[in-house]
Design a protein around this motif. Structure first.
Motif, PDB file in Angstrom:
ATOM      1  N   SER A  95      11.946  26.232   8.834  1.00 16.51           N
ATOM      2  CA  SER A  95      11.493  27.606   9.373  1.00 16.51           C
ATOM      3  C   SER A  95      12.734  28.373  10.230  1.00 16.51           C
ATOM      4  O   SER A  95      13.411  27.599  10.748  1.00 16.51           O
ATOM      5  CB  SER A  95      10.273  27.532  10.345  1.00 16.51           C
ATOM      6  N   ILE A  96      13.019  29.703  10.286  1.00 14.48           N
ATOM      7  CA  ILE A  96      13.797  30.434  10.928  1.00 14.48           C
ATOM      8  C   ILE A  96      13.226  31.083  12.052  1.00 14.48           C
ATOM      9  O   ILE A  96      12.587  32.083  12.069  1.00 14.48           O
ATOM     10  CB  ILE A  96      14.370  31.450   9.718  1.00 14.48           C
ATOM     11  N   ASP A  97      13.789  31.098  12.974  1.00 11.22           N
ATOM     12  CA  ASP A  97      13.390  31.631  14.313  1.00 11.22           C
ATOM     13  C   ASP A  97      14.337  32.865  14.599  1.00 11.22           C
ATOM     14  O   ASP A  97      15.563  32.787  14.455  1.00 11.22           O
ATOM     15  CB  ASP A  97      13.895  30.562  15.523  1.00 11.22           C
ATOM     16  N   GLY A  98      13.765  33.864  14.746  1.00  9.09           N
ATOM     17  CA  GLY A  98      14.561  34.988  15.022  1.00  9.09           C
ATOM     18  C   GLY A  98      15.286  35.050  16.344  1.00  9.09           C
ATOM     19  O   GLY A  98      14.748  34.324  17.202  1.00  9.09           O
ATOM     20  N   LEU A  99      16.146  35.870  16.399  1.00  2.46           N
ATOM     21  CA  LEU A  99      16.947  35.963  17.730  1.00  2.46           C
ATOM     22  C   LEU A  99      16.168  36.552  18.606  1.00  2.46           C
ATOM     23  O   LEU A  99      15.378  37.607  18.542  1.00  2.46           O
ATOM     24  CB  LEU A  99      18.202  36.842  17.527  1.00  2.46           C
ATOM     25  N   GLN A 100      16.393  36.031  19.955  1.00  2.00           N
ATOM     26  CA  GLN A 100      15.463  36.422  21.165  1.00  2.00           C
ATOM     27  C   GLN A 100      16.319  37.819  21.687  1.00  2.00           C
ATOM     28  O   GLN A 100      17.229  38.034  21.668  1.00  2.00           O
ATOM     29  CB  GLN A 100      15.125  35.488  22.201  1.00  2.00           C
ATOM     30  N   TYR A 101      15.341  38.461  22.386  1.00  2.00           N
ATOM     31  CA  TYR A 101      15.695  39.681  23.393  1.00  2.00           C
ATOM     32  C   TYR A 101      16.524  40.607  22.660  1.00  2.00           C
ATOM     33  O   TYR A 101      17.696  41.064  23.222  1.00  2.00           O
ATOM     34  CB  TYR A 101      16.556  39.063  24.545  1.00  2.00           C
ATOM     35  N   THR A 102      15.875  40.985  21.508  1.00  4.53           N
ATOM     36  CA  THR A 102      16.363  42.239  20.824  1.00  4.53           C
ATOM     37  C   THR A 102      16.377  43.543  21.290  1.00  4.53           C
ATOM     38  O   THR A 102      17.069  44.522  21.150  1.00  4.53           O
ATOM     39  CB  THR A 102      16.004  41.882  19.430  1.00  4.53           C
ATOM     40  N   ARG A 103      15.208  43.636  22.059  1.00  5.72           N
ATOM     41  CA  ARG A 103      15.047  44.950  22.751  1.00  5.72           C
ATOM     42  C   ARG A 103      15.074  44.732  24.239  1.00  5.72           C
ATOM     43  O   ARG A 103      14.720  43.392  24.736  1.00  5.72           O
ATOM     44  CB  ARG A 103      13.752  45.495  22.259  1.00  5.72           C
ATOM     45  N   MET A 104      15.387  45.442  25.109  1.00 11.09           N
ATOM     46  CA  MET A 104      15.460  45.484  26.515  1.00 11.09           C
ATOM     47  C   MET A 104      14.050  45.084  27.079  1.00 11.09           C
ATOM     48  O   MET A 104      14.098  44.453  28.188  1.00 11.09           O
ATOM     49  CB  MET A 104      16.004  46.876  27.094  1.00 11.09           C
ATOM     50  N   SER A 105      12.800  45.803  26.445  1.00 11.11           N
ATOM     51  CA  SER A 105      11.646  45.315  27.249  1.00 11.11           C
ATOM     52  C   SER A 105      11.306  43.683  26.972  1.00 11.11           C
ATOM     53  O   SER A 105      10.446  43.432  27.706  1.00 11.11           O
ATOM     54  CB  SER A 105      10.598  46.146  26.269  1.00 11.11           C
ATOM     55  N   ALA A 121      18.832  28.973   9.686  1.00 14.24           N
ATOM     56  CA  ALA A 121      18.000  28.603  10.770  1.00 14.24           C
ATOM     57  C   ALA A 121      18.690  27.897  11.858  1.00 14.24           C
ATOM     58  O   ALA A 121      18.386  28.043  12.984  1.00 14.24           O
ATOM     59  CB  ALA A 121      16.929  27.569  10.234  1.00 14.24           C
ATOM     60  N   HIS A 122      19.663  26.861  11.458  1.00 12.17           N
ATOM     61  CA  HIS A 122      20.455  26.116  12.550  1.00 12.17           C
ATOM     62  C   HIS A 122      21.117  27.278  13.463  1.00 12.17           C
ATOM     63  O   HIS A 122      21.328  27.254  14.725  1.00 12.17           O
ATOM     64  CB  HIS A 122      21.420  25.079  11.817  1.00 12.17           C
ATOM     65  N   THR A 123      22.001  28.216  12.658  1.00 17.33           N
ATOM     66  CA  THR A 123      22.632  29.088  13.517  1.00 17.33           C
ATOM     67  C   THR A 123      21.921  29.958  14.673  1.00 17.33           C
ATOM     68  O   THR A 123      22.247  30.160  15.840  1.00 17.33           O
ATOM     69  CB  THR A 123      23.415  29.978  12.365  1.00 17.33           C
ATOM     70  N   ASN A 124      20.759  30.599  14.066  1.00 20.93           N
ATOM     71  CA  ASN A 124      19.948  31.152  14.774  1.00 20.93           C
ATOM     72  C   ASN A 124      19.423  30.245  16.332  1.00 20.93           C
ATOM     73  O   ASN A 124      19.222  30.737  17.104  1.00 20.93           O
ATOM     74  CB  ASN A 124      18.621  31.816  14.174  1.00 20.93           C
ATOM     75  N   ALA A 125      19.166  29.180  15.866  1.00 20.45           N
ATOM     76  CA  ALA A 125      18.582  28.241  17.057  1.00 20.45           C
ATOM     77  C   ALA A 125      19.676  28.020  17.805  1.00 20.45           C
ATOM     78  O   ALA A 125      19.419  28.161  19.227  1.00 20.45           O
ATOM     79  CB  ALA A 125      18.133  26.888  16.194  1.00 20.45           C
ATOM     80  N   TYR A 139      27.788  23.788  19.261  1.00 24.28           N
ATOM     81  CA  TYR A 139      28.677  25.060  19.682  1.00 24.28           C
ATOM     82  C   TYR A 139      28.267  25.735  20.713  1.00 24.28           C
ATOM     83  O   TYR A 139      28.953  26.396  21.618  1.00 24.28           O
ATOM     84  CB  TYR A 139      28.609  26.040  18.325  1.00 24.28           C
ATOM     85  N   TRP A 140      26.822  25.953  20.755  1.00 24.99           N
ATOM     86  CA  TRP A 140      26.145  26.901  22.106  1.00 24.99           C
ATOM     87  C   TRP A 140      26.752  26.020  23.370  1.00 24.99           C
ATOM     88  O   TRP A 140      26.970  26.837  24.386  1.00 24.99           O
ATOM     89  CB  TRP A 140      24.820  26.764  21.989  1.00 24.99           C
ATOM     90  N   LEU A 141      26.744  24.687  23.510  1.00 19.67           N
ATOM     91  CA  LEU A 141      26.979  24.189  24.820  1.00 19.67           C
ATOM     92  C   LEU A 141      28.603  24.688  25.170  1.00 19.67           C
ATOM     93  O   LEU A 141      28.814  24.931  26.251  1.00 19.67           O
ATOM     94  CB  LEU A 141      27.131  22.646  24.583  1.00 19.67           C
ATOM     95  N   GLU A 142      29.332  24.525  24.004  1.00 16.93           N
ATOM     96  CA  GLU A 142      30.816  24.904  24.205  1.00 16.93           C
ATOM     97  C   GLU A 142      30.888  26.209  24.714  1.00 16.93           C
ATOM     98  O   GLU A 142      31.772  26.827  25.548  1.00 16.93           O
ATOM     99  CB  GLU A 142      31.563  24.455  23.181  1.00 16.93           C
ATOM    100  N   SER A 143      30.137  27.114  24.053  1.00 19.76           N
ATOM    101  CA  SER A 143      30.134  28.593  24.540  1.00 19.76           C
ATOM    102  C   SER A 143      29.776  28.669  26.006  1.00 19.76           C
ATOM    103  O   SER A 143      30.287  29.649  26.633  1.00 19.76           O
ATOM    104  CB  SER A 143      29.133  29.233  23.438  1.00 19.76           C
ATOM    105  N   PHE A 144      28.603  28.131  26.324  1.00 18.70           N
ATOM    106  CA  PHE A 144      28.005  28.121  27.673  1.00 18.70           C
ATOM    107  C   PHE A 144      29.072  27.690  28.718  1.00 18.70           C
ATOM    108  O   PHE A 144      29.417  28.724  29.822  1.00 18.70           O
ATOM    109  CB  PHE A 144      26.852  27.576  27.765  1.00 18.70           C
ATOM    110  N   PHE A 145      29.922  26.981  28.392  1.00 17.57           N
ATOM    111  CA  PHE A 145      30.860  26.198  29.486  1.00 17.57           C
ATOM    112  C   PHE A 145      31.945  27.219  29.380  1.00 17.57           C
ATOM    113  O   PHE A 145      32.691  27.446  30.580  1.00 17.57           O
ATOM    114  CB  PHE A 145      31.256  24.854  29.275  1.00 17.57           C
ATOM    115  N   GLY A 146      32.276  28.267  28.628  1.00 17.88           N
ATOM    116  CA  GLY A 146      33.047  29.084  28.674  1.00 17.88           C
ATOM    117  C   GLY A 146      32.855  30.439  29.540  1.00 17.88           C
ATOM    118  O   GLY A 146      33.661  31.093  30.086  1.00 17.88           O
ATOM    119  N   PHE A 147      31.387  30.335  29.989  1.00 13.94           N
ATOM    120  CA  PHE A 147      30.958  31.401  30.659  1.00 13.94           C
ATOM    121  C   PHE A 147      30.938  30.953  32.278  1.00 13.94           C
ATOM    122  O   PHE A 147      30.200  31.636  33.029  1.00 13.94           O
ATOM    123  CB  PHE A 147      29.386  31.849  30.351  1.00 13.94           C
TER     124      PHE A 147
END
Length: 728
Positions: A609-619, A522-526, A308-316
């Motif tokens: 294991s579940i990876d958290g979403l990245q870049y949740t803060r601007m720093s 886990a799969h959705t976050n990845a 799904y993420w590949l299809e989303s990127f090509f939309g950009f």
């Protein structure tokens, strides 16, 4: 008797037309070494051995004997030859078309795209090699037909269809509906691409950046940031209608400017003129609702669908990169052919850049007659004074696919004159009707959109300090512009709306991503982390990189929070954040009232294991990449090619040796040994050695080698005369 038998055998065996020239040479050598103690049977045995050996090596139907070298090395040799002489007209492409190694390499690339796995050359079966050889012979004999639907010389490894046992209905459906390009067509396209790409990459202009190896949209943005500072007027043109297709005569004439090989030209012309069968548009039939749909199971060698993420990127994808040319049956050749046709526009614009350049001595940069780009304010590379009557007048140009961007530093009249000339050129060369509305002249203050980035300026008033003739430091106020390359937030919101991630413009509200409903946490976050990493890399050179990536992270995080709230019945995003934390890294409860001990299960390997979403803060978002783009930049593969050609030149090696010898970094004895070594390889003639002060024994060694060569040639001539006399 033995002597007569030998002469008889030599006369019969060497004069027959059955023998290969190599066999005759071997027999002549054996006869020179003959003496009275040998008999004719040794000569006959040598003939039989050589005949069998030649028969085994020269078999044209054996594909294993045709692969004399690796296909990659053969392709590299083509790149080296074309970059060594980039302006030479190419006439020998048919020789490369006969190389079976290139066909094997093309098969490996197409099979990798088809099956998703690389096929080593040792794993290719003999039957496949024989089919590939048959395809090559058909192409060389001008009997190949593009777009064949039922007759194949080689089929895809995934194609298990028996075309001989198909019914008439299936055959009619195959012949009248849109079908993907045949496997054998893609192999021929790949071979032509391997042959033509090095020819034109050595000739293309440095102003084009699309559909070329080593160049991409980031390269274009970095060139704009470096070279377009100080331009006030911009023209953005859309020539993407050229990518839809051009007349065959224009494409062939553009090809024949550099390539004069009839076989290759005819093959490409047939690909352009052969009609492509497409499905006829019928009225949509009402679909019947099926009671039960069997779950589809993928085959072992069938690639999985794109995540799904590949299809989303090509939309950009930006507007300039959405359209990829596809001309007839050319396939992957279409982008290359489009660049070949539009290269005439690039060359024309390079001439106009030199024509419009007007240097001014009162300007602080670009005041030399050559207009070198290296000149500029070294303390502030992006600072360029604004244009005026006492400033340098200059234009610059860049092309990405069918979209062009022209910057003008000077009065608006220069931009209007250039626009008129450009419209006339496109009408004559490409038969493309343009007008003033399709090539608008806009000021930098309006903001120029290119590759999803907005080009704007920041007016600055720095204090310029310099030393006068009397030694007094003088300070004065100057006016300049700082080019800003900013990511478009509106364009980002528009792309997210296409993917149904949000709604609204002024106050965008995230929407739940229901397409990931059946995937675990886990799969959705990845998958979403991959999308975020790709967007961080895409906005790498934007001035507002932190702001735009933080906004994207907010939209994706809010969308997933709403999805989890609906999936686990938590009612609101606040409860999702309370249980799963800000980055959604903690596991959400599967059932109401139950919360498993996640850490214990993770330690035992029972959960993922579940990876958290990245870049949740601007720093956490990385800074904008402001690394300077070097002048005269070339891709890595081109720099390696040019350096190899430079080092391989004998003049370069001689200059390096003379330089080392003058500086005393090499002793005379070592220098003489290198000269003798080059003499042995016939790289330096003996006359050149005599002009150098070298020891007497080295000269004697060289002269003895010359005498030995003369004696060897004289002995061979005498033996040949003896054989001729014996035959008489």
């Amino acid at each position: 008797m033995h002597r007569g038998f030998v002469f008889f055998s030599h006369r019969v065996l060497t004069r027959t037309s059955v023998l290969h020239p190599r066999t005759s040479t071997v027999l002549s050598t054996e006869f020179r070494n003959w003496n009275q103690r040998n008999n004719g049977f040794s000569l006959f045995k040598a003939f039989m051995y050589t005949f069998e050996k030649d028969k085994r090596v020269q078999d044209p139907n054996d594909p294993s004997t045709l692969m004399k070298e690796d296909g990659v090395s053969a392709s590299c040799q083509m790149w080296i030859e074309n970059f060594r002489e980039p302006n030479k007209t190419v006439t020998n492409l048919s020789d490369y078309l006969r190389k079976f190694e290139l066909w094997v390499l093309a098969y490996q690339k197409v099979a990798a795209d088809e099956t998703g796995a690389y096929v080593p050359r040792s794993s290719i079966t003999r039957a496949t090699l024989e089919d590939l050889l048959a395809l090559r012979n058909v192409v060389l004999d001008n009997r190949f037909k593009w777009g064949a639907r039922l007759e194949f010389f080689i089929k895809s490894p995934r194609d298990k269809t028996d075309y001989e046992s198909l019914s008439k209905r299936k055959i009619r459906a195959i012949m009248t509906t849109t079908q993907p390009a045949p496997f054998q067509d893609r192999i021929v396209q790949e071979v032509l691409f391997l042959i033509l790409e090095p020819v034109y990459e050595s000739r293309f202009s440095e102003k084009s950046f699309a559909f070329r190896p080593g160049r991409n949209a980031h390269t274009a943005l970095r060139v704009i940031r470096r070279s377009f500072a100080g331009y006030l007027w911009y023209m953005k043109g859309d020539l993407s209608t050229v990518l839809d297709g051009m007349k065959v005569g224009l494409v062939i004439s553009a090809l024949m400017r550099d390539v004069r090989d009839k076989k290759v030209i005819d093959l490409i012309k047939a690909a352009l003129t052969t009609p492509v069968i497409t499905s006829t548009v019928d009225e949509p039939k009402k679909k019947k609702r099926r009671k039960y749909q069997k779950k589809r199971v993928l085959a072992d060698d069938e690639p999985k669908p794109d995540p799904y993420w590949l299809e989303s990127f090509f939309g950009f994808a930006p507007e300039e990169a959405e359209k990829v040319p596809s001309w007839g049956h050319c396939g992957i050749l279409s982008p290359l052919l489009a660049n070949v046709c539009l290269d005439e526009l690039d060359r024309w614009m390079e001439c106009k850049i030199k024509e419009f350049f007007r240097p001014s001595k009162s300007d602080v940069i670009w005041n030399s007659p050559e207009g070198e780009i290296e000149q500029g304010n070294t303390s502030w590379p992006e600072f360029v004074p604004t244009s005026g009557p006492d400033k340098t007048r200059k234009i610059d140009y860049i092309r990405y696919g069918g979209h062009i961007l022209i910057g003008v530093r000077g009065p608006r009249a220069d931009a209007a004159t250039l626009r008129k000339q450009l419209i006339e050129f496109c009408d004559q060369k490409f038969m493309l009707k343009l007008d003033n509305e399709s090539l608008p002249v806009e000021h930098i203050t309006k903001g120029i959109m290119f590759l999803d980035h907005v080009l704007c300026r920041r007016v600055v008033y720095p204090t310029l300090r310099y030393t006068a003739t009397g030694g007094k430091i003088i300070s004065e106020k100057g006016v300049g512009t700082l080019l800003s390359v900013t990511a478009s937030l509106k364009q980002c919101i528009r792309q997210f709306r296409k993917l149904s991630f949000l709604k609204g413009d002024r106050d965008p509200d995230p929407q739940p991503c229901f397409r990931m409903f059946h995937a675990n946490q886990a799969h959705t976050n990845a998958q979403m982390n991959k999308l975020l990493s790709t967007m961080v890399e895409w906005y790498r050179y934007a001035d507002n990189r932190k702001k735009i990536v933080n906004f994207c992270s907010y939209i994706i995080r809010g969308s997933l929070a709403k999805l989890y709230a609906a999936k686990y019945k938590l009612r609101s995003r606040a409860k999702v954040y309370k249980i799963g934390s800000r980055n959604l890294s903690r596991p959400l409860k599967d059932r109401k009232g139950q919360s498993p001990e996640y850490h214990n299960l993770l330690r035992m390997g029972l959960v993922e294991s579940i990876d958290g979403l990245q870049y949740t803060r601007m720093s956490l978002v990385p800074e904008t990449d402001y690394s300077p783009f070097p002048v005269g930049w070339r891709p890595d593969h081109e720099k390696a090619l040019l350096e190899y050609i430079w080092l391989d030149d004998s003049k370069t090696m001689e200059e390096q040796r003379n330089c080392l010898r003058e500086q005393g970094l090499i002793s005379p004895q070592d220098y003489v040994s290198m000269l003798v070594w080059n003499y042995k390889r016939n790289a330096i003639p003996l006359d050149q050695l005599s002009s150098i002060n070298i020891p007497r024994d080295i000269k004697l060694f060289c002269s003895s080698n010359e005498n030995s060569k003369d004696q060897r040639n004289a002995s061979e001539e005498e033996s040949q005369e003896t054989i001729t006399a014996a035959q008489m």
